[in-house]
Design a protein around this motif. Structure first.
Motif: not given
Length: 284
Positions: A233, A261-262, A264-265
């Protein structure tokens, strides 16, 4: 004295509009991505023949049903003569256009033709895009770690070490790619690592074209022992910050199931899928 009104932010395009814009800028108008690379048109397709350690492959195709097999064969013959493997990047929205009254085919029809020509499909990835200026640009790192931007070609070993541990990549190939960026494309790329002392834990690259609208996030990976700490991140955030500072609006990633998924967040959205189809010269 009246304050002049602020210019309105550009309207966000729809996913279909952004995908069409990506296809135009990054595929149909693709430029060589490294020293010694050559991009050339073959029928309604575009291929790159990389340098010594560069990427070889077909980046865009808009073929019709009648010409598809001949163009596929032409690409195979080209790389077979060089004795090199190459990749056909097949996107989920690619289509074969109709010709001579024959029906067109979707991406699965083109994939079947590639398999018949000897290509092997690798796992699909998601093409994800985000507005660089709207992403978070500061993500705290765990205590004792620091973010470092590489500036010297000899530092390429730091990235090669991460990629070997994270992906099993060939250290020599990764090292050569990073050295090329630091030597020949220092003004249009950024190579970052997260360090714990002198030990690299995570790495990633940012590459863009001068005056371009898209920048690619490539090679993002973390050694297994350091996953789950937010290092990936932090690398995404810093690369987005650099892209925005360069005036690049969009950052894009070919995301695996692990990273999707990371992302998308963080605010990325999926435009389509991309499935590498790889052709390898026969042994002997």
């Amino acid at each position: 004295m009246d304050t002049p009104p602020r210019a309105a932010a550009p309207a966000a395009p729809s996913p279909d509009e952004l995908r069409a814009h990506y296809d135009l800028r990054m595929r149909r108008q693709a430029r060589p991505d490294g020293p010694g690379a050559v991009v050339e048109r073959v029928g309604e397709s575009l291929r790159q023949t990389g340098g010594a350690e560069g990427w070889d492959g077909v980046v865009w195709s808009g073929l019709d049903v009648g010409e598809a097999d001949a163009v596929i064969a032409a690409h195979v013959a080209h790389f077979a003569a060089l004795g090199r493997s190459f990749e056909w990047k097949l996107y989920g929205h690619d289509r074969l256009r109709p010709a001579g009254g024959r029906p067109g085919e979707d991406a699965e029809g083109l994939a079947a033709r590639l398999r018949a020509a000897g290509f092997v499909a690798e796992p699909a990835e998601s093409l994800m895009v985000a507005d660089a200026g709207r992403l978070e640009h500061r993500v705290p790192l765990p205590g004792g770690t620091r973010l470092h931007r590489l500036t010297r070609p000899e530092e390429a070993d730091l990235v090669a070490e991460v990629h070997q541990a994270a992906f099993g990549d060939d250290r020599a190939r990764t090292r050569a790619r990073v050295r090329d960026l630091l030597t020949d494309r220092a003004g249009s790329s950024a190579v970052l690592v997260v360090l714990d002392g002198d030990r690299p834990l995570s790495a990633g690259r940012l590459e863009w074209e001068e005056g371009g609208e898209f920048a690619g996030l490539w090679g993002g990976g973390t050694v297994p022992a350091a996953r789950g700490l937010g290092l990936y991140r932090a690398l995404v955030a810093e690369r987005a910050r650099i892209a925005a500072a360069q005036g690049v609006r969009w950052v894009q990633v070919d995301a695996t199931d692990r990273s999707r998924p990371i992302l998308e967040r963080l605010g990325f959205r999926t435009l389509t899928t991309t499935t590498p189809h790889v052709w390898t010269p026969p042994a002997g």
